[in-house]
Design a protein around this motif. Structure first.
Motif, PDB file in Angstrom:
ATOM      1  N   GLU A  85     -56.818  86.870   5.179  1.00 37.41           N
ATOM      2  CA  GLU A  85     -55.926  86.821   4.212  1.00 37.41           C
ATOM      3  C   GLU A  85     -56.497  87.335   3.091  1.00 37.41           C
ATOM      4  O   GLU A  85     -55.452  88.261   2.522  1.00 37.41           O
ATOM      5  N   ALA A  86     -57.700  87.250   2.722  1.00 35.72           N
ATOM      6  CA  ALA A  86     -57.762  87.812   1.602  1.00 35.72           C
ATOM      7  C   ALA A  86     -57.825  89.483   1.663  1.00 35.72           C
ATOM      8  O   ALA A  86     -57.673  90.296   0.567  1.00 35.72           O
ATOM      9  N   MET A  87     -58.356  90.099   2.767  1.00 34.03           N
ATOM     10  CA  MET A  87     -58.259  91.429   3.011  1.00 34.03           C
ATOM     11  C   MET A  87     -56.881  91.949   2.841  1.00 34.03           C
ATOM     12  O   MET A  87     -56.486  92.914   2.522  1.00 34.03           O
ATOM     13  N   LEU A  88     -55.910  91.269   3.658  1.00 34.05           N
ATOM     14  CA  LEU A  88     -54.516  91.505   3.686  1.00 34.05           C
ATOM     15  C   LEU A  88     -53.688  91.755   2.288  1.00 34.05           C
ATOM     16  O   LEU A  88     -53.147  92.641   2.023  1.00 34.05           O
ATOM     17  N   THR A  89     -54.223  90.819   1.416  1.00 35.01           N
ATOM     18  CA  THR A  89     -53.658  90.643   0.124  1.00 35.01           C
ATOM     19  C   THR A  89     -54.525  91.713  -0.700  1.00 35.01           C
ATOM     20  O   THR A  89     -53.705  92.494  -1.382  1.00 35.01           O
ATOM     21  N   LEU A  90     -55.401  92.022  -0.525  1.00 32.42           N
ATOM     22  CA  LEU A  90     -56.126  93.078  -1.303  1.00 32.42           C
ATOM     23  C   LEU A  90     -55.645  94.424  -1.182  1.00 32.42           C
ATOM     24  O   LEU A  90     -55.463  95.161  -2.128  1.00 32.42           O
ATOM     25  N   VAL A  91     -55.181  94.758   0.283  1.00 37.37           N
ATOM     26  CA  VAL A  91     -54.432  95.932   0.541  1.00 37.37           C
ATOM     27  C   VAL A  91     -52.836  95.913   0.300  1.00 37.37           C
ATOM     28  O   VAL A  91     -52.297  96.964   0.698  1.00 37.37           O
ATOM     29  N   GLY A  92     -52.494  94.893  -0.104  1.00 39.01           N
ATOM     30  CA  GLY A  92     -50.992  94.691  -0.311  1.00 39.01           C
ATOM     31  C   GLY A  92     -50.004  94.734   0.911  1.00 39.01           C
ATOM     32  O   GLY A  92     -48.841  94.925   0.803  1.00 39.01           O
ATOM     33  N   LEU A  93     -50.755  93.854   1.899  1.00 38.19           N
ATOM     34  CA  LEU A  93     -49.937  93.486   2.954  1.00 38.19           C
ATOM     35  C   LEU A  93     -50.000  91.822   3.179  1.00 38.19           C
ATOM     36  O   LEU A  93     -50.572  91.598   4.357  1.00 38.19           O
ATOM     37  N   PRO A  94     -49.595  91.191   2.281  1.00 38.22           N
ATOM     38  CA  PRO A  94     -50.160  89.564   2.542  1.00 38.22           C
ATOM     39  C   PRO A  94     -49.191  89.024   3.721  1.00 38.22           C
ATOM     40  O   PRO A  94     -49.571  88.064   3.921  1.00 38.22           O
ATOM     41  N   ASP A  95     -47.859  89.400   3.974  1.00 35.09           N
ATOM     42  CA  ASP A  95     -47.212  89.000   4.757  1.00 35.09           C
ATOM     43  C   ASP A  95     -47.172  89.767   6.352  1.00 35.09           C
ATOM     44  O   ASP A  95     -46.214  89.594   7.051  1.00 35.09           O
ATOM     45  N   ALA A  96     -48.337  90.564   6.617  1.00 36.70           N
ATOM     46  CA  ALA A  96     -48.213  91.113   7.726  1.00 36.70           C
ATOM     47  C   ALA A  96     -48.867  90.810   8.900  1.00 36.70           C
ATOM     48  O   ALA A  96     -49.180  91.308  10.258  1.00 36.70           O
ATOM     49  N   HIS A  97     -49.331  89.308   9.010  1.00 40.04           N
ATOM     50  CA  HIS A  97     -50.291  88.834   9.982  1.00 40.04           C
ATOM     51  C   HIS A  97     -49.734  88.694  11.124  1.00 40.04           C
ATOM     52  O   HIS A  97     -50.506  89.273  12.381  1.00 40.04           O
TER      53      HIS A  97
ATOM     54  N   ARG B 185     -59.419  96.343   7.802  1.00 35.82           N
ATOM     55  CA  ARG B 185     -60.288  95.954   8.854  1.00 35.82           C
ATOM     56  C   ARG B 185     -61.797  96.485   8.686  1.00 35.82           C
ATOM     57  O   ARG B 185     -62.963  95.856   9.014  1.00 35.82           O
ATOM     58  N   ALA B 186     -61.991  97.600   8.159  1.00 40.95           N
ATOM     59  CA  ALA B 186     -63.406  98.194   7.724  1.00 40.95           C
ATOM     60  C   ALA B 186     -63.969  97.563   6.656  1.00 40.95           C
ATOM     61  O   ALA B 186     -65.037  97.530   6.698  1.00 40.95           O
ATOM     62  N   LEU B 187     -62.978  97.011   5.751  1.00 39.89           N
ATOM     63  CA  LEU B 187     -63.755  96.308   4.520  1.00 39.89           C
ATOM     64  C   LEU B 187     -64.008  94.579   4.912  1.00 39.89           C
ATOM     65  O   LEU B 187     -64.694  94.028   4.274  1.00 39.89           O
ATOM     66  N   ALA B 188     -63.398  94.149   5.796  1.00 46.58           N
ATOM     67  CA  ALA B 188     -63.626  92.908   6.101  1.00 46.58           C
ATOM     68  C   ALA B 188     -65.041  92.209   6.241  1.00 46.58           C
ATOM     69  O   ALA B 188     -65.346  91.230   5.953  1.00 46.58           O
TER      70      ALA B 188
ATOM     71  N   LEU C  12     -65.325  90.145  13.008  1.00 48.68           N
ATOM     72  CA  LEU C  12     -65.571  88.954  12.329  1.00 48.68           C
ATOM     73  C   LEU C  12     -66.071  87.880  13.162  1.00 48.68           C
ATOM     74  O   LEU C  12     -65.922  86.861  13.019  1.00 48.68           O
ATOM     75  N   ARG C  13     -66.269  88.180  14.421  1.00 51.57           N
ATOM     76  CA  ARG C  13     -67.036  87.026  15.246  1.00 51.57           C
ATOM     77  C   ARG C  13     -67.828  86.257  15.000  1.00 51.57           C
ATOM     78  O   ARG C  13     -68.041  85.106  15.782  1.00 51.57           O
ATOM     79  N   HIS C  14     -68.636  86.591  13.962  1.00 46.72           N
ATOM     80  CA  HIS C  14     -69.625  85.816  13.509  1.00 46.72           C
ATOM     81  C   HIS C  14     -69.435  84.704  12.736  1.00 46.72           C
ATOM     82  O   HIS C  14     -69.938  83.690  12.589  1.00 46.72           O
ATOM     83  N   GLN C  15     -67.892  84.763  12.316  1.00 45.03           N
ATOM     84  CA  GLN C  15     -67.484  83.760  11.350  1.00 45.03           C
ATOM     85  C   GLN C  15     -66.748  82.541  12.121  1.00 45.03           C
ATOM     86  O   GLN C  15     -66.397  82.833  13.270  1.00 45.03           O
ATOM     87  N   SER C  16     -66.617  81.470  11.612  1.00 46.23           N
ATOM     88  CA  SER C  16     -65.767  80.502  12.140  1.00 46.23           C
ATOM     89  C   SER C  16     -64.545  80.844  12.089  1.00 46.23           C
ATOM     90  O   SER C  16     -63.912  81.815  11.420  1.00 46.23           O
TER      91      SER C  16
END
Length: 357
Positions: A118-130, A149-152, A105-109
């Motif tokens: 945060e949205a992707m980790l919540t989606l896959v059920g790992l919201p606290d794994a950062h 990572r693949a869906l991000a 996601l290097r093109h994003q700020s």
């Protein structure tokens, strides 16, 4: 169609045969397709060609109407916007989970990237794994991170190459169901390769069976199981046996003489001239029903305990063997004779070419 594989062949230097030979399939937008088949059948080669990691020797690959490979054109792998999930997870061990997920996601700020992670980790059920690292997670959790990572980057197509093969059976079943739900929730079009038939049936909207670089059948799981197009598909999918018989037309239907008795209503590729022709008839394990009251007997020659069921291998007087799935409270001994009856609602027959009607 969203993904179109049009007469694609893939060959490697010094190989005796094409890895993929004139293969065609179509996958609608939002659908999840699965490829199964023996090792060396060309499943992963096709996946790699779609991803842009291999070049098609002939034919065309199209995504949403755009030619990716063929007609003198070739779009590079990084320009295809195709995500890929590997069987070994392929996470960076020295980077934390948030950095792994945000790697593409290097093109994003920075703020956008943090929000996406945060949205992707919540989606896959790992919201606290950062802030954790891959080695601190279980195999199933690591595969969820790989999916995040693949869906991000919001890929147009997601490819999964045996994503659950390194996990234990119970975890595979649970994670496969979760991954299907996640992919469906995001509306992503996906194509997966697996060796596990039950996994393919549980996950796929469409399932393809490959052999020697060719696609034998591409269909809904129900159709693949109950109406296999070829003898190979019938033999490869599920538990069953192919028994010899002679088929003739009888009124509006077909009648087949077999070692298991006369079977009626069997679809057949034979011409309707009334002459008996040799066929092979598919009898699934769920076509052979245990029935204590039946006078039709078979001997138990092998048994496999599966928890709720036994898979019995049975032998008739003629020596013909059948398979039967029987509730496990019917625990019969090897050598015992038991009553059976046939329920042939979805019986299938094949001609000498191994082709179904």
């Amino acid at each position: 169609m969203f993904l179109e594989v049009d007469q694609v062949s893939i060959r490697y230097p010094r190989a005796h045969a094409d890895a993929v030979s004139a293969l065609s399939l179509q996958l609608p937008a939002g659908a999840l397709g699965v490829l199964i088949g023996p090792s060396g059948s060309g499943k992963t080669s096709l996946l790699r060609a779609i991803a842009g990691l291999e070049q098609a020797a002939s034919g065309r690959l199209l995504l949403d109407g755009r030619v990716l490979d063929g007609d003198g054109q070739r779009v590079s792998a990084e320009e295809r916007r195709i995500g890929m999930v590997f069987q070994d997870f392929a996470l960076f061990p020295h980077l934390d989970i948030a950095t792994n997920v945000g790697f593409g996601l290097r093109h994003q700020s920075r703020a956008e990237r943090r929000q996406t992670v945060e949205a992707m980790l919540t989606l896959v059920g790992l919201p606290d794994a950062h802030r954790k690292y891959p080695h601190q997670l279980s195999g199933g959790q690591q595969q969820r991170v790989a999916l995040a990572r693949a869906l991000a980057p919001q890929p147009r197509l997601l490819l999964l190459d045996e994503p659950f093969s390194s996990l234990d059976v119970e975890l595979r079943e649970r994670l496969a169901a979760d991954v299907r739900e996640i992919i469906k929730r995001t509306g992503t079009t996906a194509l997966m390769v697996t060796h596990d038939q039950m996994e393919a049936f549980a996950v796929g909207d469409l399932v393809g069976v490959m052999r020697d670089g060719k696609l034998e059948q591409w269909d809904a799981p129900y159709t693949l199981y109950h109406r296999p197009a070829t003898r190979f598909v019938a033999d490869f999918i599920g538990h069953g046996v192919l028994i010899d018989g002679h088929a003739r037309r009888q009124g509006d239907g077909i009648e087949v003489d077999t070692a298991a008795g006369v079977l009626r209503g069997v679809p057949s590729p034979l011409a309707g001239d009334g002459e008996a022709r040799p066929v092979e008839v598919l009898l699934r394990a769920d076509d052979v029903i245990h029935d204590d009251d039946s006078s039709f007997k078979a001997q138990v020659v092998r048994k496999s305990f599966r928890g709720a069921e036994f898979l019995y291998t049975l032998e008739l007087d003629s020596g013909q063997r059948l398979l039967s799935l029987v509730p496990s409270h019917h625990d019969h001994a090897i050598g015992e004779w038991i009553g059976i009856r046939l329920e042939v609602k979805h019986l299938v027959s094949f001609d000498a070419r191994g082709v179904n009607a």
